[in-house]
Every structure is written in structure tokens, then in C-alpha cells.
Design an enzyme around this catalytic site. Structure first.
Site, short mmCIF file in Angstrom:
data_model
loop_
_atom_site.label_atom_id
_atom_site.label_comp_id
_atom_site.label_asym_id
_atom_site.label_seq_id
_atom_site.Cartn_x
_atom_site.Cartn_y
_atom_site.Cartn_z
NE ARG A 133 0.13 1.55 4.50
CZ ARG A 133 0.95 2.35 5.15
NH1 ARG A 133 1.78 3.15 4.49
NH2 ARG A 133 0.96 2.35 6.47
CD GLU A 232 -2.79 6.89 9.85
OE1 GLU A 232 -3.21 5.85 10.38
OE2 GLU A 232 -1.57 7.19 9.81
NE ARG A 236 -2.37 5.25 4.64
CZ ARG A 236 -2.30 4.70 5.85
NH1 ARG A 236 -2.68 3.45 6.05
NH2 ARG A 236 -1.84 5.39 6.87
CB CYS A 278 1.09 8.82 10.76
SG CYS A 278 2.06 8.01 12.05
CB THR A 280 5.08 5.82 10.93
OG1 THR A 280 3.68 5.85 10.60
CG2 THR A 280 5.26 6.01 12.42
NE ARG A 287 1.40 -1.86 6.96
CZ ARG A 287 1.26 -3.11 7.43
NH1 ARG A 287 2.27 -3.76 7.94
NH2 ARG A 287 0.08 -3.68 7.37
NE ARG A 316 2.36 -2.40 11.51
CZ ARG A 316 1.88 -1.34 10.90
NH1 ARG A 316 0.70 -1.40 10.29
NH2 ARG A 316 2.54 -0.21 10.88
CD GLU A 321 -1.12 1.02 13.32
OE1 GLU A 321 -1.89 1.80 12.77
OE2 GLU A 321 0.06 1.31 13.60
#
Ligand code: ARG
Length: 363
Positions: A133, A232, A236, A278, A280, A287, A316, A321
Site C-alpha cells: 500500500r 487516516e 490509501r 503520520c 511513520t 508498506r 504486527r 497494528e
């Protein structure tokens, strides 16, 4: 949203923020926020505000203050927060992305040579499914906490039009949450297609306002290319399929992202690459993960985690997560996404997963 006068807003939150900050530093929280938000950094930033949206330090750190079990604990309410609050963001970013320091710059986009990627588990012994993603923010919009209901609706409308124009293996249907039956939503979450609702980390960051307005999921006919809208991040884009064919999954994600980017301008910074809510996820935002069973290696969880860490992988639970493993299935992915190219992020994940499988075989 017009920024509120600086002093009024800062004064209202500062007492609550001081109390919550004291609780954080006295706690045994393992978050990167606790690690790097020293009293000096805190004092230097507590009265700052971003110029366009008036975001404060509290807006950045409230999720980490409320959730002491955060791994990271900070979000950027708007793109300017990365600069205005750089003393705390830079330190957390350098730690999370394994050495991306303030004098580093993220490289230009490079998907690389697809033939370098293979089926990681051709005999179907370990890998249940593979997913890649990436996240994107749309230029001209702030991130979740500063978004109005109109922003959510505009982005959703824009994306509905974009999805209608997709071709080859990508065409499908956009499903807004507002029109989705509860049972169907639960089913899609259960089957790992849809984001879960009510994430307490996002909620505390004020990332769930006006929910479910403007949120939804696009799925192609085969459910192998998806796009989450306004969860988020604004977008995505996800490619996934059963088995371990990382090359094919990556190829399809590139196809989708390239088609979408022809019609939408993505927010990108010279230093951080693609911008996300975020820290990260900055940079490549990639990811790449597998759902994998490694029965021998995972019988010693600490060992599995340390081998994974050596290869810059993150372990994870089955549902991502903050979840536990179910039936011995783990979600393992590349950890760093910033300071390396898309190709290098994928390669790092591929090399690490192949190594884990080799170790499993040797036990
Ligand atoms: N804020 C959460 C934490 O610190 C999530 C961090 C990374 N995950 C994410 N979905 N952005 O644990």
C-alpha cells in the site's frame, strides 16, 4: 478554517497539556513521543502555531498523551506542522526511519525494475497473502484534524469521478461508508479489505470528525486493487492478493497509483517526499506486507522480533497494528519508508521475508 487568535487557543489548552505532559513523562510509556519530548523541547514548542491552520503542539501530540501505549504518539495536523514543530518531529522521524537525520533528503520517486521481485513462497507453504500500500495526500487540503465536512465531501466527489475513469484491471465500484450496511462493513473489515472504525489513536488525534462523511472504499472487480478514501490519509492505495507473488502485487499497485496520479495532484515535500498525516508513513509511504505463518520461528516471539528487526522489518498481529496474532498468522512488513526509494523499500522487505523463511526452514 480560519486560525483562532494565537493566545486565546494556546492558553485554553496549555493547562490541560501541561498536566497530560507530566503524566506522560512520569509514565512507563515506550512511545517515541515520550523518548524525545524533553522538557526543553516541550517548552520551546508549547506556544507555537502553524501559520495557515493555527495548529498547536497539543494538536500534534494529543493522541500520544491520551494513549500512553502508543508506539509513536504524534501526528501532523497540517503539512506546516512538520516544519513548525520540527524539533520533535525530526527526532521521532530519525528514530522511526532508522537514521533519516535533519540533513537527509528523501530521493525522487523510483519504482525501479519490477523483474527484481519474485514470488516469495512459490510452493505456498508460509505466505497466506501479500499486500502493498501507499498513502497520498491531495495538494491544497490540510490533514484530518483541520478538515471541514466540505473538504471531506470534495475529496470524495473528486475521487468518485477519478475511479469512474479507471481501465484495464482496475475498474470497480466506490462504496461510501454512509451508504454501506453495517453487516457489509463488518464483513469487509473481517476479510481485511476495509479499515476498522473507531481507532482510538486516530480519534484522540481528532482524525475522525464528521465520520462517516466522505469516507469509503473503492474496490476493483477482483478486489485486488483498493483505495481507501479519507481514513487516516486522504488516500490509501492498496494492491493485494492471496499467495506470495510480491512482483505482481507491486506491479498492480504501481498501475493504480499511476492512473490516479494522472488526475490528482499529490502533496510532496522536497525533504520528506510524499506527505502523510503520520510521520511513520512519510517518503515512499510504502508498506509492503505478507500475512505469514512461521510456526517454528514464532514459537520464540522475541527471537522472531529480533530477526525481523535486524532486517528492518516490523511484526504486527493478524489484523495489523495494535492487534495480536490469530492462528499463528503474523503481518510482517518493511519498517522504514523515508530516505530510500520505492524500489529499495520493496527490496528491503523482499530480502527480509526471504531470510525469515530461510531461518524457518533451518529450524
Ligand atoms: N499513533 C499510533 C501509535 O503511536 C500509530 C502509529 C503508526 N501507525 C499509523 N497507522 N499511523 O502507536
Amino acid at each position: 478554517m480560519a486560525p483562532q487568535p494565537k493566545n486565546c487557543r494556546i492558553k485554553c489548552v496549555s493547562k490541560i497539556m501541561d498536566e497530560s505532559y507530566n503524566r506522560l513523562i512520569q509514565s512507563d510509556s515506550k512511545s517515541l513521543l515520550k523518548k524525545y519530548l524533553s522538557q526543553d523541547v516541550y517548552n520551546a514548542l508549547k506556544e507555537e502555531q502553524t501559520p495557515t491552520y493555527g495548529s498547536t503542539l497539543m494538536d500534534c501530540i494529543q493522541s500520544g498523551l491520551m494513549n500512553l501505549d502508543s508506539g509513536v504518539g504524534i501526528y501532523a495536523p497540517d503539512p506546516e506542522a512538520y516544519t513548525v514543530f520540527s524539533p520533535i518531529f525530526d527526532a521521532i522521524i530519525e528514530d522511526y526511519h532508522l537514521g533519516f537525520s535533519p540533513n537527509h533528503t528523501h530521493p525522487p520517486l523510483d519504482w525501479g525494475d519490477l523483474t527484481a521481485f519474485q514470488n516469495l513462497d512459490p510452493e505456498n507453504r508460509y505466505i497466506i497473502s501479500t499486500r502493498v500500500r501507499c498513502g497520498r495526500s491531495i495538494e491544497g487540503y490540510p490533514f484530518n484534524p483541520c478538515m471541514t465536512e466540505v473538504h471531506y465531501k470534495e475529496i470524495e466527489q473528486k475521487m468518485t469521478d477519478v475511479f469512474r475513469g479507471l481501465s484495464s484491471e482496475l475498474p470497480g465500484t466506490y462504496r461510501p461508508l454512509t451508504k454501506m450496511m453495517r453487516c457489509e462493513q463488518e464483513r469487509l473489515i473481517e476479510d481485511h479489505y476495509l479499515f476498522k472504525e473507531g481507532d482510538r489513536f486516530l480519534k484522540a488525534a481528532k482524525a475522525c470528525q464528521f465520520w462517516p462523511v466522505g469516507r469509503g472504499i473503492f474496490m476493483n472487480k477482483d478486489k485486488t486493487f483498493l483505495t481507501w478514501v479519507n481514513e487516516e490519509d486522504h488516500l490509501r492505495m492498496i494492491s493485494m492478493e492471496p499467495g506470495g507473488d510480491l512482483g505482481n502485487v507491486y506491479r498492480r499497485m504501481i498501475l493504480g497509483v499511476t492512473a490516479i496520479q494522472e488526475q490528482v495532484n499529490f502533496a510532496r515535500s522536497d525533504r520528506f517526499g510524499f506527505l502523510t498525516f503520520c510521520p511513520t508513513n512519510l517518503g515512499t509511504t510504502i508498506r509492503a506486507s505478507v500475512h505469514i505463518k512461521l510456526p517454528k520461528l514464532s514459537s520464540d516471539k522475541d527471537k522472531m522480533k529480533s530477526v525481523a528487526e535486524e532486517h528492518h522489518l516490523q511484526v504486527r498481529g493478524t489484523r495489523g497494528e495494535h492487534t495480536e496474532s490469530e492462528e499463528g498468522i503474523y503481518d510482517i512488513s518493511n519498517k522504514r519508508r523515508l530516505g530510500l526509494t520505492e524500489f529499495e523499500a520493496l527490496k528491503e522487505m523482499q530480502d527480509g521475508i526471504l531470510k525469515l523463511i530461510t531461518i524457518e526452514n533451518s529450524l
